[in-house]
Design a protein around this motif. Structure first.
Motif, PDB file in Angstrom:
ATOM      1  N   ASP A   1       5.980  10.377   7.391  1.00 28.47           N
ATOM      2  CA  ASP A   1       5.483   9.935   8.689  1.00 28.47           C
ATOM      3  C   ASP A   1       6.118  10.735   9.827  1.00 28.47           C
ATOM      4  O   ASP A   1       6.971  10.239  10.556  1.00 28.47           O
TER       5      ASP A   1
ATOM      6  N   GLU B   1      -2.928   5.147  10.570  1.00 33.37           N
ATOM      7  CA  GLU B   1      -1.780   4.821  11.431  1.00 33.37           C
ATOM      8  C   GLU B   1      -0.937   3.706  10.813  1.00 33.37           C
ATOM      9  O   GLU B   1       0.294   3.783  10.764  1.00 33.37           O
TER      10      GLU B   1
ATOM     11  N   SER C   1      -2.820  -4.693  11.305  1.00 34.98           N
ATOM     12  CA  SER C   1      -1.356  -4.690  11.354  1.00 34.98           C
ATOM     13  C   SER C   1      -0.834  -6.109  11.173  1.00 34.98           C
ATOM     14  O   SER C   1       0.217  -6.317  10.544  1.00 34.98           O
TER      15      SER C   1
ATOM     16  N   ARG D   1       1.235   4.600   7.888  1.00 35.73           N
ATOM     17  CA  ARG D   1       2.494   5.238   8.289  1.00 35.73           C
ATOM     18  C   ARG D   1       3.473   4.241   8.871  1.00 35.73           C
ATOM     19  O   ARG D   1       4.657   4.231   8.537  1.00 35.73           O
ATOM     20  N   GLU D   2       2.959   3.418   9.750  1.00 38.70           N
ATOM     21  CA  GLU D   2       3.873   2.519  10.463  1.00 38.70           C
ATOM     22  C   GLU D   2       4.522   1.509   9.519  1.00 38.70           C
ATOM     23  O   GLU D   2       5.654   1.092   9.726  1.00 38.70           O
TER      24      GLU D   2
END
Lengths: 217, 217, 217, 217, 217, 217, 217, 217
Positions: free
Chosen positions: F180, H155, H112, H158-159
């Motif tokens: 990342d 995203e 998320s 990765r987070e």
């Protein structure tokens, strides 16, 4: 690998295991069936493992006979691995003039009794069961009866959580489908020829050593 | 792979090849020595190759006997592969009360005669020779005599340019060094036990199929 | 792998091990037989193992000579591995005009004495024995005598439970069957040519390293 | 594999190829350097290929000497493969009291002359060149001169499109870096020890057979 | 595998390592020679090892320059692995109008100084040296001088017991023999083309990771 | 293996293929992106295949530019393999102040035109397409527009039945998920770093040679 | 590999093949049993072989129903491979209230009729038969009857020399011995669960492709 | 291998995971999509690992629905591995008459939220995300919207440092390029056919077990 140094293995069964061993006592009672081939290959492969093999096949034995002699012929030898191929005589004796009928329930009681005694005395012993089997033509008379016995062997394999159940009846009959000559595999449909024995050897050798050294059919 | 579809194989020899086949004629005269194990493994491995195997071992046979029956027992079967393990009886007969002495020259004449006849009638037949062998203790009496015979077998292997010479005497004795128990390999020093037979099987199976399916010692 | 870092290896034997090392002392007494090839391949393969090799072959030595010098030439070097190829001279000396006869019993006493001394002083040393050998034509004179010696080497291998017995007599003669030209392998039937030495190297390199880096015949 | 049945191989060079072969004529003039090890391993691996090897190394030979005898010692043997390791003496002779200086141009003329003659007479012969080499300490005197010769060998390898150029100088010196003991690889920095020879053997055996049977350093 | 998680690698050298990195600062000063290809392949292969690479090649640098900046450009970065390719400029500067002569002794003093400082500050750092190299035609002017430098690099590799010495001069020139086109490998004989760089990458990638992922020439 | 001896390969694209080749013309216009690494590895692996590579990437080129120069820059070179990585600039030019909008339809017309011309002139040429790609943060502005272009590339891959479509956008973004750190793979989200280039190289090298020599992520 | 480009495969059977395909017609009548898994894996593995699969399983079908529709549902589709799993319903219908008894003779007549028609119209079609099977508890009512049917399937496999007979009854029951939970493999003892189906898939995928891509139990 | 004995796996998603499981409740709610094939192959391969699988796919679910039910349908089951394939419905619902627009920001907040809750309650649970995907023709309406969602999934991967992100959109579309028949892979461009499911299975089975048992496209 199911075996370790110093292990004792008892092959417990009927004439298929016996394979004329009484007829050739000067050869140390090995007979010359799958027992002999499997154990001699193991002895040649692992000469320094100090493995001891016993053929405790008795021609003509039904499960009741095996039950009666399991202590003397099997448990007292303190095996670390027991290989059992039994049951076809319980079917044969019904039809070959002996007229002895062993009901499935009785069959299971006998066979389970064998395992109960082994498990009680030798809780750590490993166990391999092989289905009794018959090819269709020569052995047609016993088929229905045998089917019931195979069913019971499968039940027992589960109930005693054996280390391996080798489905010989399907394996033998699939081999027969590949090579359509019953006498190639088992002349009377029940007693394997040497080729038939070699087929058992391949599966049994793999089940014991964990390696498919001779590719199975 | 020395064999092709439809091939016939004759194992030609003495009691080690014979291995009691006359005692168990109802088992199709296979005996239960290395012949039986090798050919039954081959039959189970290649059921559709239509291979035919003949055990033409005769307990007690010397090379002169093999020479006398090579036409009837070997050539007439039109083999594509001949496996010969012979010679130890030429040594044994000298000492076991029979008092028959076969000089090395005579031995070679006999043994060469076998190959000459095979080559003449079946020029394309493949040939595997195995050295006669003995373990030292039990068979000590014949050792000197046997050594001369082994020497002649090696000569013959060269002169007839056979497909393979398996040096069994060294192999057997090296196995004996690894596992120091003569009765483990050959009870009387000459007749292999089942473990000893399995050792022969491993080398012979490899020589025939070209694959070391069962790792050799 | 029989060797570990810092190990010392003594090759103990006669002219086959010696291979003219006294004739070329400026070359550090390696000679140029199987000793030289085996140890130099090992040195090139494992430069950082700090292996030390000693050629303690003496042309013409019989087992009695080896026995007499085992302390000085072998034990005092504190080897971790001893490779012994000996015995053929005990046979040769009987026929080449020296007229020295070493009975099998004496041969065994000598040879066993070598191993007894090594085992007593260096109980952890690994030991590889190689059978003495002869090809049939050139060396025909000694064959009978040599056979008795080979037999004794096999006995000793078992009695001292050596790590490996390499059956060189069978290996050499089977190679001779494959390539029917005695001078290709050993000009006088006893002293290997370079090709014959390479055959020994292949088996010995495998016995020492456990890897068949150069496929054996 | 650069060789086929019946091929003849000539190793053409100086003392490194020669390796005392004249000192041991009774051993068929093989010497006991890389020539002997490479060719004997090949003979043991391929006994039935009927390969013929010639050592035509001459201790002390410079390229001019090789040029003068290439017809007699190489071409007349009709080799199918020529292995050449030459050039170090052209450097040595300048400094060891002989005071012979071979300029790079002269060196190239000589060396190219060798290849020209071979190519002209034997257009299909395969050719392997090995760089001359020196380790730094013992051979320090010749280094500068040798470098010029190595350069010329590389030029010639390209101009004659040889089958393989083995960069021995780098290989030897990298081995020396791994095992920091010059006498381990080449006592006088120029003549390889047996370990050094084995290193050459590994690369040469691979270049000839195409298989890395003995893992290279 | 010479690297572990979190390691830092410094490539220390001259224009071959630099490869125009100052000309393309917006690309993070990687240049586009073997440094860039090797480190980017390693980064793509091991994204989670958190490897840090530094190109500390400086076009035109001689060993004296490297010595002067080894603390700032290498040691201060605390590398776990240092790859050094240096020396060719010490030869070039003598002939390209700069007229600077670096004697072999001075060269060694400089180069050894680099390693001394690294070893003193970073005793556990791994070190790979690569020989400086030149192809013959374009770089012919410097050859003699370069040879002396290569010799010194080999000495240093031994004296500092580096983890690997890659004999690039031999490798490059053998590649040139295989593909006889100098401009294919190094246009001016000294600066590798991209193909030449890829050849360095293959050997260096193998030296670092221990796996020959891209087969070497 | 998509290549054969003597083949010509054209890499046709924009700045990612170009990778500053105009800035380093003295390096033969290879640039230093995936083109350089892929082709130099191929040249080092197959020096004798006589492969010719052309970088025909033009920084800033949109598909219309590629279409305009496909004849001159690609077809006229008679490539046997064309690798195309194009399209991202059609998205970028809309937002970077150039304000040029290329509709998806127009994009497809341009891109298809390139393939039509190649297929018409070089019906046997093999074709590899790589999706244009972007990482999310830095390149966020163009994402929507780029997505439309990727869609069209996929359509074209199907309609022209290309030999391989490499889904770079997913590959790059999955690599980004594993590590990342956007700047690790592509500093501005569009132009791959050297690590990002190496990732392309791995997939492209595999697609061309058919062997996964450098394991893909 | 039993399949070639453009081949058509018909899976012919009862509910186990059907597996609710009529309930989910919008999914192209694949059902979701072993048919679906086997054919979809094959389609994903060989997208360009243009394979066509037909599920012609009919829940509740006995062999007489299959016989009646073999022309319409199988032969008219011109399959190159026919996979048949049939027979268990002939047993079930006798006991589940339908009270239909199919004698073994009738069963064989029906089943043979299916193969006769296929062989007559499509002499080159390959054929795989799978034994009908039942686990013991839930399906205990039909066991005796089923055994007779299995016997007949084996007869038919031989008489028609099919390409493969998969002994599912033994395989399923051996799996049941390994994991003693009938509902894990077949909830009602007859209809495999998804895990049971996957077991069939593994053997069938291997029988069709010749590769054991997913290791069989 | 991401799984260990006794592990529970929840597949969390929409109709692609669901695949009609509500329509076939009598089949234990497995549905018949990639969930069913992946989990049943795992169950057949590891019967004694006591793995528990839950299909918690809900046809029609958007991320907001998944968020609302993540505690009840996922976390409360205490999975050791969660496989999530979600997001395409957030795009579809905008265009299929439902007219629900989920902005990228809202999408990310929802998705998320799912991972936040899982990570908070089950910090050790392993997580595999698969990109939502669409093939171009049938699903063309949603493409732009879907692209934004794919971006957000990347995203999130990765987070939350998930264990694996499978880039399904590229994989599916590259498969489509190889076999140019959209209905072969996904009839409506969104819901994979059985062949399309099998493609997902191959990548997912590899991601879970670490072995590429069925070679990926």
């Amino acid at each position: 690998m199911l075996l370790k140094n110093g292990d004792t293995v008892v092959f417990f069964g009927d004439s298929i295991t016996d394979y004329y061993r009484w007829q050739v006592p000067h050869l140390d009672f090995w007979g010359f069936g799958y027992y002999m081939v499997t154990s001699s290959l193991l002895k040649a492969s692992y000469p320094n493992m100090d493995l001891t093999f016993y053929n405790r096949g008795h021609a003509g034995d039904c499960t009741i006979n095996l039950l009666n002699r399991v202590e003397e012929d099997c448990i007292s030898l303190k095996p670390n691995l027991v290989v059992i191929l039994a049951g076809v005589n319980d079917s044969i004796k019904r039809y070959n003039g002996n007229d002895v009928y062993v009901s499935p329930e009785q069959f299971k009681e006998n066979y389970s009794g064998i395992l109960s005694k082994i498990k009680k005395s030798l809780p750590d012993a490993k166990i391999i069961l092989m289905e009794p089997f018959a090819l269709p033509n020569e052995a047609r008379g016993i088929r229905d009866d045998l089917n019931e016995k195979i069913l019971k062997v499968r039940e027992i394999a589960r109930e005693f959580a054996v280390d391996e159940l080798i489905p010989l009846d399907g394996i033998m009959n699939a081999a027969f489908a590949e090579k359509d000559d019953e006498k190639y595999w088992a002349t009377d449909g029940v007693h394997p020829t040497h080729a038939g024995n070699a087929l058992i050897v391949k599966h049994l050798y793999k089940a014991i050593t964990g390696e498919e050294v001779i590719p199975c059919l």
